[in-house]
Design an enzyme around this catalytic site. Sequence first.
Site, PDB file in Angstrom:
ATOM      1  N   ASP A  74      -4.663   0.764  -9.262  1.00  0.00           N
ATOM      2  CA  ASP A  74      -6.112   0.546  -9.329  1.00  0.00           C
ATOM      3  C   ASP A  74      -6.576   0.266 -10.752  1.00  0.00           C
ATOM      4  O   ASP A  74      -7.339  -0.667 -11.008  1.00  0.00           O
ATOM      5  CB  ASP A  74      -6.869   1.772  -8.806  1.00  0.00           C
ATOM      6  CG  ASP A  74      -6.472   2.118  -7.386  1.00  0.00           C
ATOM      7  OD1 ASP A  74      -5.803   1.290  -6.740  1.00  0.00           O
ATOM      8  OD2 ASP A  74      -6.812   3.220  -6.935  1.00  0.00           O
TER       9      ASP A  74
ATOM     10  N   ASP B 143       2.855   2.089  -5.027  1.00  0.00           N
ATOM     11  CA  ASP B 143       2.816   2.010  -6.506  1.00  0.00           C
ATOM     12  C   ASP B 143       3.478   3.231  -7.140  1.00  0.00           C
ATOM     13  O   ASP B 143       4.231   3.112  -8.096  1.00  0.00           O
ATOM     14  CB  ASP B 143       1.396   1.761  -7.052  1.00  0.00           C
ATOM     15  CG  ASP B 143       0.372   2.832  -6.722  1.00  0.00           C
ATOM     16  OD1 ASP B 143       0.619   3.674  -5.821  1.00  0.00           O
ATOM     17  OD2 ASP B 143      -0.704   2.823  -7.368  1.00  0.00           O
TER      18      ASP B 143
ATOM     19  N   GLY C 254     -16.159   6.053  -2.755  1.00  0.00           N
ATOM     20  CA  GLY C 254     -15.383   6.499  -1.590  1.00  0.00           C
ATOM     21  C   GLY C 254     -15.043   5.383  -0.622  1.00  0.00           C
ATOM     22  O   GLY C 254     -14.798   5.623   0.553  1.00  0.00           O
TER      23      GLY C 254
ATOM     24  N   GLU D 167       0.834  -1.214   0.000  1.00  0.00           N
ATOM     25  CA  GLU D 167       0.000   0.000   0.000  1.00  0.00           C
ATOM     26  C   GLU D 167       0.865   1.259   0.000  1.00  0.00           C
ATOM     27  O   GLU D 167       1.855   1.344   0.725  1.00  0.00           O
ATOM     28  CB  GLU D 167      -0.904  -0.014   1.246  1.00  0.00           C
ATOM     29  CG  GLU D 167      -2.261   0.568   0.991  1.00  0.00           C
ATOM     30  CD  GLU D 167      -3.037  -0.229  -0.054  1.00  0.00           C
ATOM     31  OE1 GLU D 167      -3.019   0.165  -1.226  1.00  0.00           O
ATOM     32  OE2 GLU D 167      -3.669  -1.240   0.307  1.00  0.00           O
ATOM     33  N   HIS D 168       0.441   2.190  -0.833  1.00  0.00           N
ATOM     34  CA  HIS D 168       1.183   3.445  -0.994  1.00  0.00           C
ATOM     35  C   HIS D 168       2.623   3.192  -1.431  1.00  0.00           C
ATOM     36  O   HIS D 168       3.552   3.843  -0.967  1.00  0.00           O
ATOM     37  CB  HIS D 168       1.142   4.287   0.297  1.00  0.00           C
ATOM     38  CG  HIS D 168      -0.176   5.002   0.460  1.00  0.00           C
ATOM     39  ND1 HIS D 168      -0.499   6.122  -0.270  1.00  0.00           N
ATOM     40  CD2 HIS D 168      -1.238   4.732   1.239  1.00  0.00           C
ATOM     41  CE1 HIS D 168      -1.722   6.524   0.071  1.00  0.00           C
ATOM     42  NE2 HIS D 168      -2.202   5.687   0.986  1.00  0.00           N
TER      43      HIS D 168
ATOM     44  N   SER E 278     -13.507   4.813  -8.896  1.00  0.00           N
ATOM     45  CA  SER E 278     -13.111   5.717  -9.986  1.00  0.00           C
ATOM     46  C   SER E 278     -12.339   4.961 -11.068  1.00  0.00           C
ATOM     47  O   SER E 278     -12.591   5.158 -12.256  1.00  0.00           O
ATOM     48  CB  SER E 278     -12.310   6.912  -9.465  1.00  0.00           C
ATOM     49  OG  SER E 278     -11.144   6.495  -8.814  1.00  0.00           O
TER      50      SER E 278
ATOM     51  N   GLU F  60      -7.248  10.263 -14.595  1.00  0.00           N
ATOM     52  CA  GLU F  60      -7.380  10.539 -13.158  1.00  0.00           C
ATOM     53  C   GLU F  60      -6.331  11.571 -12.722  1.00  0.00           C
ATOM     54  O   GLU F  60      -6.627  12.493 -11.963  1.00  0.00           O
ATOM     55  CB  GLU F  60      -7.243   9.245 -12.353  1.00  0.00           C
ATOM     56  CG  GLU F  60      -7.321   9.449 -10.868  1.00  0.00           C
ATOM     57  CD  GLU F  60      -8.418   8.662 -10.184  1.00  0.00           C
ATOM     58  OE1 GLU F  60      -9.054   7.805 -10.809  1.00  0.00           O
ATOM     59  OE2 GLU F  60      -8.628   8.932  -8.988  1.00  0.00           O
TER      60      GLU F  60
ATOM     61  N   GLY G 235     -12.527   3.068  -1.054  1.00  0.00           N
ATOM     62  CA  GLY G 235     -11.175   2.522  -1.170  1.00  0.00           C
ATOM     63  C   GLY G 235     -11.133   1.265  -2.022  1.00  0.00           C
ATOM     64  O   GLY G 235     -10.142   0.549  -2.035  1.00  0.00           O
TER      65      GLY G 235
HETATM   66  C1  GLA Z   1      -5.156   4.790  -4.211  1.00  0.00           C
HETATM   67  C2  GLA Z   1      -4.413   5.100  -5.510  1.00  0.00           C
HETATM   68  C3  GLA Z   1      -3.429   3.984  -5.870  1.00  0.00           C
HETATM   69  C4  GLA Z   1      -2.544   3.637  -4.693  1.00  0.00           C
HETATM   70  C5  GLA Z   1      -3.368   3.447  -3.408  1.00  0.00           C
HETATM   71  C6  GLA Z   1      -2.496   3.272  -2.197  1.00  0.00           C
HETATM   72  O1  GLA Z   1      -5.980   3.690  -4.369  1.00  0.00           O
HETATM   73  O2  GLA Z   1      -5.323   5.289  -6.566  1.00  0.00           O
HETATM   74  O3  GLA Z   1      -2.683   4.361  -6.992  1.00  0.00           O
HETATM   75  O4  GLA Z   1      -1.564   4.623  -4.511  1.00  0.00           O
HETATM   76  O5  GLA Z   1      -4.228   4.538  -3.172  1.00  0.00           O
HETATM   77  O6  GLA Z   1      -1.759   2.108  -2.282  1.00  0.00           O
END
Ligand code: GLA
Length: 385
Positions: free
Chosen positions: A171, A36, A121, A33-34, A127, A159, A123
Amino acid sequence: MERTEAVQAFENVFGAKAEDLFTAAGRINVIGEHVDYCGGKVFPAALNLRCNVYGRKTGGNSIRMAFRGIDGIVEIETDKLDSYKGLKIGNYQAGVAYFLQKEGVEIVGCDLYYDCTVPFGSGLSSSAAIEVATAVTLCEYAGVEYDKVHLALVSQRAENEYAGVNCGIMDQFASAMGKKDHAVLLDCSTLEYEYVPLQLGEYCLVVANCNKPHNLVESKYNVRRQEVETALKAIQTVLPVKCLAEVTPKQFAEVRYLLSGVVEKRAEHVVMECARVHSAVEALKAGDLVELGRLLNESHYSLRDLYEVTGKELDALSAFARKENACLGSRMIGAGFGGCTISIVKKTEVEGFVRRVGKAYFDAIGYKASFYETSIEDGVTVEKL
Ligand code: GLA
């Protein structure tokens, strides 16, 4: 919404029959997570929660869109695609159309009915699902050859540059490229990927939404991106790396003196999370679900303490999950600041898990969490009706 209902809704709005169904998936992320947008590896999977687009090619010069649960039609003209950034509904679609057109794809008029079952919204990347589903629709109607990785890239661009959210590629890639019963191990710096069976034996993944009201997620997200860029620049003064994901935990220990405060914490999360992805994939392949669960917990703690993107709701929801004997691990997924958790839960105990965690969460936070029945499915689908 059932398909027959959606087809009927299409006919009611547009006065003609829908001819095609294009879908793209929402996603979970097992771990990574966080990272990419730091060139790291991520491990997402596409869901049965999807953006369904019922369509009919009209050949005119406008795209008319209707949406489940919303009255009226949003119409965008194909020769004015740069002018819809301010749209509250329809801006993702306009952004995708705009960038496809810029690349030379002829945008053909059509009527589209959006039935998005990915909660907004949450997660779970509603989108991305909307963008990718729109991209496949418009490419199909243009009659051009396309590959799904490209659909993901053009969606990400919409985006970033149209909707103004500086997201990474995870995503959109998962939404387009997901595969039934598999997670995608994606290297975000090269876009090389591998499908890994998401086999959890007696266990399953439970997806829960903390239902925290959406609040400035995009701007906080963009701040995190700046923080890790600051960290990278400082590290690059002593190490020849292209991205933070290339920094090993050992190297990080040697260079962290260059960083301080939140920038140091953010970078530590990225470096350690990248290492965890590697271990998690190994654990999954070896069938060691206890270790996988432990790594999910570690990921959550790091997102809470170092990256600071959880908040009391996600912390509570995952903590109550972890207290359950039937749960091997739990963590927030996606951007954070609200949205969903995933938990590895024994299949036979899911009902009790949902009941007890749901009650504890309600008692602590004052409103309910939602639990979804999910399965892992293909990314994009195309069907004639
Ligand atoms: C959102 C972003 C992704 C990624 C996640 C965190 O979903 O769209 O690109 O950065 O947060 O992992």
